[in-house]
Design an enzyme around this catalytic site. Structure first.
Site, PDB file in Angstrom:
ATOM      1  N   PHE A   1       0.854  -1.189   0.000  1.00  0.00           N
ATOM      2  CA  PHE A   1       0.000   0.000   0.000  1.00  0.00           C
ATOM      3  C   PHE A   1       0.887   1.235   0.000  1.00  0.00           C
ATOM      4  CE2 PHE A   1      -2.441   3.492   1.728  1.00  0.00           C
ATOM      5  CZ  PHE A   1      -3.591   3.408   0.959  1.00  0.00           C
TER       6      PHE A   1
ATOM      7  N   ASP B   1       9.053   2.482   1.927  1.00  0.00           N
ATOM      8  CA  ASP B   1       7.896   3.268   2.355  1.00  0.00           C
ATOM      9  C   ASP B   1       7.764   3.094   3.874  1.00  0.00           C
ATOM     10  OD1 ASP B   1       5.358   4.155   3.083  1.00  0.00           O
ATOM     11  OD2 ASP B   1       4.433   3.541   1.198  1.00  0.00           O
TER      12      ASP B   1
ATOM     13  N   LYS C   1       2.374   9.590   8.349  1.00  0.00           N
ATOM     14  CA  LYS C   1       1.578   9.231   9.533  1.00  0.00           C
ATOM     15  C   LYS C   1       2.136   9.720  10.885  1.00  0.00           C
ATOM     16  CE  LYS C   1      -1.313   5.574   7.730  1.00  0.00           C
ATOM     17  NZ  LYS C   1      -0.938   5.057   6.412  1.00  0.00           N
TER      18      LYS C   1
HETATM   19  C1  LIG Z   1      -1.119   5.323   4.980  1.00  0.00           C
HETATM   20  C2  LIG Z   1      -0.028   4.906   4.059  1.00  0.00           C
HETATM   21  C3  LIG Z   1       0.258   5.633   2.892  1.00  0.00           C
HETATM   22  C4  LIG Z   1      -0.594   6.805   2.440  1.00  0.00           C
HETATM   23  O1  LIG Z   1      -0.491   7.874   3.309  1.00  0.00           O
HETATM   24  P1  LIG Z   1      -1.540   9.098   3.162  1.00  0.00           P
HETATM   25  O2  LIG Z   1      -1.059  10.078   4.172  1.00  0.00           O
HETATM   26  O3  LIG Z   1      -2.893   8.537   3.462  1.00  0.00           O
HETATM   27  O4  LIG Z   1      -1.445   9.596   1.774  1.00  0.00           O
HETATM   28  C5  LIG Z   1       1.323   5.229   2.120  1.00  0.00           C
HETATM   29  N1  LIG Z   1       2.076   4.168   2.463  1.00  0.00           N
HETATM   30  C6  LIG Z   1       1.835   3.453   3.566  1.00  0.00           C
HETATM   31  C7  LIG Z   1       2.719   2.306   3.909  1.00  0.00           C
HETATM   32  C8  LIG Z   1       0.765   3.785   4.399  1.00  0.00           C
HETATM   33  O5  LIG Z   1       0.507   3.048   5.487  1.00  0.00           O
END
Ligand SMILES: *Cc1c(COP(=O)(O)O)cnc(C)c1O
Length: 419
Positions: free
Chosen positions: A149, A240, A269
């Site tokens: 994700f 990420d 986050k």
């Molecule tokens: C939540 C998340 C995103 C997206 O972040 P947003 O602030 O909602 O755009 C991207 N990568 C990972 C691993 C995430 O958990």
């Protein structure tokens, strides 16, 4: 409009109805029927005055919980002095936050934005420019993992290896290719096949632990081999860190659990403890951005950076990494105890630090949303990570007593579900 009618404008909590909300707000989210009004530490209260232990923390975001004095002080100070100017000028707080992040990671430099998706967009652009200008690739490809994700913008839903997020939004962005997670043979095979097609890989983008995709930790041997491949070929490793970074796993960064260093990584986050901010960081050798290549109006403003810096310093001063390791162990052992009590419902408990998942049996009719709803009835907020995994991502300041209270509530929830 007279002052009287202004006063009567229906904006007070008592006049708020969820039906009205649904009339005016786009239905992009499936929401639980809960209106939260107040938070303090690891607890939140709804509009009926009911208390909940918050083991969601804004989805791994409110690392210092709610109404933390360090955040209150930083927000107040920054809003009273300077909150936004633009990147036409030097922003002191941005420089200080970049320095903190560089001093506490493998990176040399940072770019600031407002969200995880935006940070990943920046990483994708940087990797593509590196692919074109340094690796001399005409069609640079970025490899990502199944069940990953990376966000909800067009490039990041394309990077996300889950068709359910891409359905109905074609045409997607070209230049992505997917491989199974934790499978080194498949990765080597994909690189060779793409080379053969004259579509060369510029970067491999992975989560150290797949959060949204079901709380699946990366395999150490796999990541070390990925690093070796990148070193040998010049391919960039992007990690990420949006969900697992900023102390969530008991280390500042998820990659530290795997014994590798990425060339580029992203954060969001937990970075601002609930204030919107994202960052993309890289090693100096791959910082090919020039003035004009990338930008974000709000990115790195004094407000977001001042608050994020206070969050970073508070986590560091309160020795939060050790606390996260200890509390994470305590939570996992409690959840494993529940798994032993309910072997027909729970298959496995797994995670790092304070990001943990409880996987439900594929054959059982029970879904993660069922468990989340039952736990809510018992006063604990949880979040699904896919259909069969319940995710536990409390504030990093969570105490042993709060974990024990949550475990008791979850035990009661499971007992109602198992009858
Ligand atoms: C939540 C998340 C995103 C997206 O972040 P947003 O602030 O909602 O755009 C991207 N990568 C990972 C691993 C995430 O958990």
């Amino acid at each position: 409009m007279t002052p009287e009618t202004l006063v009567k404008t229906p904006s007070t909590p008592s006049s708020f109805t969820t039906a009205e909300f649904d009339e005016y707000v786009m239905k992009t989210y499936g929401r639980f029927p809960l209106v939260l009004e107040r938070g303090q530490g690891c607890r939140v209260w709804d509009d009926q005055g009911r208390a909940y232990l918050d083991f969601v923390a804004g989805i791994a975001t409110c690392t210092l919980g709610h109404a933390h004095p360090a955040i209150v002080a930083a927000v107040t100070e920054q809003i009273q002095t300077l909150h936004h100017v633009s990147n036409l000028y030097y922003v002191r707080q941005q420089g200080e936050l970049a320095k903190w992040l560089v001093n506490h990671s493998c990176a040399d430099r940072a770019f600031f934005c407002n969200s995880g998706a935006e940070a990943n967009e920046g990483a994708i652009k940087l990797a593509r420019k590196y692919g074109h200008t340094v690796l001399k690739l005409e069609n640079p490809v970025i490899l990502t993992a199944h069940a990953s994700f990376h966000g909800r913008t067009l490039a990041t839903i394309t990077a996300t290896g889950q068709p359910k997020y891409q359905k109905d939004f074609s045409p997607l962005v070209p230049g992505f290719h997917y491989v199974p997670y934790n499978d080194i043979a498949a990765l080597e095979c994909a690189i060779a096949e793409l080379d053969h097609d004259q579509r060369h890989v510029a970067a491999i983008m992975l989560e150290g632990l797949q959060g949204e995709g079901g709380v699946r930790p990366g395999d150490r041997a796999y990541f070390q081999r990925v690093r070796e491949i990148c070193d040998k070929t010049g391919i960039l490793l992007i990690m990420d860190e949006v969900q697992v970074g900023m102390g969530r796993t008991g280390y500042w960064w998820g990659y530290e659990n795997l014994g590798v260093e990425p060339d580029i990584f992203t954060s969001a986050k937990g970075l601002g403890g609930g204030i919107p901010i994202g960052a993309m960081l890289c090693k100096s050798f791959c910082d090919v951005f020039q003035p004009g290549d990338h930008a974000s109006t709000f990115g790195g403003n004094p407000f977001a950076c001042g608050v994020a810096l206070a969050v970073c310093q508070t986590l560091e001063n309160e020795n939060i990494l050790t606390h996260v390791q200890v509390q994470g162990e305590h939570l996992r052992s409690g959840l494993r105890h529940l798994a032993e009590q309910y072997p027909t419902l729970i298959v496995e408990v797994r995670g790092w630090g304070l990001i943990n998942g409880m996987e439900l049996h594929a054959e059982a009719s029970l879904t993660s949303a069922d468990v989340v709803k039952a736990a809510m009835q018992e006063g604990v907020l949880l979040v699904p990570a896919g259909l069969k995994v319940v995710r536990f991502v409390p504030p990093l300041i969570v105490t042993t007593a709060e974990i024990d209270q949550a475990l008791h509530a979850i035990a009661r929830a499971l007992s109602t579900l198992s009858t």
